[in-house]
Design a protein around this motif. Structure first.
Motif, PDB file in Angstrom:
ATOM      1  N   LYS A 152      -4.454  -1.406  -1.264  1.00 24.87           N
ATOM      2  CA  LYS A 152      -4.670  -2.626  -2.037  1.00 24.87           C
ATOM      3  C   LYS A 152      -6.160  -2.914  -2.221  1.00 24.87           C
ATOM      4  O   LYS A 152      -6.616  -3.265  -3.318  1.00 24.87           O
ATOM      5  N   GLU A 153      -6.931  -2.756  -1.159  1.00 22.57           N
ATOM      6  CA  GLU A 153      -8.362  -3.026  -1.241  1.00 22.57           C
ATOM      7  C   GLU A 153      -9.055  -2.045  -2.186  1.00 22.57           C
ATOM      8  O   GLU A 153      -9.943  -2.430  -2.968  1.00 22.57           O
ATOM      9  N   ALA A 154      -8.691  -0.761  -2.119  1.00 21.89           N
ATOM     10  CA  ALA A 154      -9.308   0.232  -2.999  1.00 21.89           C
ATOM     11  C   ALA A 154      -9.040  -0.098  -4.461  1.00 21.89           C
ATOM     12  O   ALA A 154      -9.925   0.006  -5.316  1.00 21.89           O
ATOM     13  N   VAL A 155      -7.808  -0.515  -4.753  1.00 24.67           N
ATOM     14  CA  VAL A 155      -7.455  -0.881  -6.130  1.00 24.67           C
ATOM     15  C   VAL A 155      -8.236  -2.115  -6.575  1.00 24.67           C
ATOM     16  O   VAL A 155      -8.783  -2.161  -7.685  1.00 24.67           O
ATOM     17  N   MET A 156      -8.320  -3.117  -5.727  1.00 22.01           N
ATOM     18  CA  MET A 156      -9.056  -4.325  -6.084  1.00 22.01           C
ATOM     19  C   MET A 156     -10.531  -4.032  -6.317  1.00 22.01           C
ATOM     20  O   MET A 156     -11.161  -4.582  -7.224  1.00 22.01           O
ATOM     21  N   LYS A 157     -11.098  -3.126  -5.511  1.00 24.99           N
ATOM     22  CA  LYS A 157     -12.513  -2.800  -5.663  1.00 24.99           C
ATOM     23  C   LYS A 157     -12.746  -1.990  -6.939  1.00 24.99           C
ATOM     24  O   LYS A 157     -13.784  -2.126  -7.587  1.00 24.99           O
TER      25      LYS A 157
ATOM     26  N   VAL B 282      -1.429  -7.005  -6.060  1.00 21.93           N
ATOM     27  CA  VAL B 282      -1.568  -5.560  -6.235  1.00 21.93           C
ATOM     28  C   VAL B 282      -0.230  -4.936  -5.847  1.00 21.93           C
ATOM     29  O   VAL B 282       0.144  -4.910  -4.684  1.00 21.93           O
ATOM     30  N   ARG B 283       0.504  -4.455  -6.844  1.00 17.22           N
ATOM     31  CA  ARG B 283       1.855  -3.944  -6.616  1.00 17.22           C
ATOM     32  C   ARG B 283       1.799  -2.436  -6.379  1.00 17.22           C
ATOM     33  O   ARG B 283       1.432  -1.664  -7.267  1.00 17.22           O
TER      34      ARG B 283
END
Length: 218
Positions: A148-153, A166-167
């Motif tokens: 989730k964090e990698a996607v948000m970043k 984040v799904r």
């Protein structure tokens, strides 16, 4: 293609080496690093920038200066010039992902003991059930968290998007609204969990390299 550069520091750099590395950065970044109260945070920030400089050399972009960095309205740093990067650190490890193919994000977490029920605000019902049923709760927790964090970043909108939004899909992809992000795990160091996210397929498209910064001559 994504290049992931990483380093581990088990002790504090000596003053001479630290200062010489620091002088490789523009004054604005030196000042920012100097405001850290904790030496580990300062050193991790410094090493992250040095990894970024290494990454720029890989793509023959070493003419770019870190003073050229711009920042989005969500404070995500960027160059333009067709290159994207992201830096993460946890514990005594620093990683930098860099690519000229598209947007990238990386998250590393030292796997410390946590109580998953304390994080219900960040996971949906299905994810909480996965945690409840996991044979290794700690591993499952940090797998979900770093994805989730990698996607948000990579997305770059920061905390304006709740982590729960984040799904995560079962096919190595994740979605924010209807936008697809691709995910890939990296096995870099024991006791750490790492995921890389990108807006293009990245399976087997990651090159990793480890660096040590004890030497002054880079």
């Amino acid at each position: 293609m994504i290049h992931v550069l990483h380093t581990r520091f088990e002790e504090r750099l000596n003053t001479r080496s630290y200062e010489q590395h620091l002088r490789m950065l523009p004054p604005c970044l030196r000042d920012k690093i100097g405001r850290f109260q904790n030496w580990k945070d300062a050193q991790a920030s410094l090493l992250g920038k040095l990894l970024l400089l290494r990454g720029l050399k890989i793509y023959d972009l070493d003419h770019l200066d870190l003073s050229d960095l711009a920042y989005s309205k969500f404070s995500r740093p960027y160059f333009g010039h067709g290159v994207d990067f992201n830096i993460s650190h946890s514990g005594d490890v620093v990683v930098c992902a860099i690519s000229m193919t598209g947007r990238v994000g990386v998250d590393i977490e030292a796997m410390r003991v946590v109580t998953p029920s304390d994080f219900e605000l960040f996971f949906d019902a299905a994810e909480m059930q996965r945690l409840a049923q996991a044979d290794n709760v700690l591993d499952e927790f940090y797998t979900l968290w770093t994805k989730k964090e990698a996607v948000m970043k990579a997305d770059g909108k920061g905390l304006s998007i709740p982590l729960k939004d984040v799904r995560l899909m079962g096919n190595g992809c994740a979605y924010i609204e209807n936008y697809c992000w691709y995910l890939e795990p990296l096995d870099l160091y024991a006791g750490y969990k790492v995921h890389v996210a990108a807006d293009f397929p990245i399976h087997d498209g990651i090159t990793t390299g480890q660096y040590a910064f004890e030497e002054v001559n880079l």
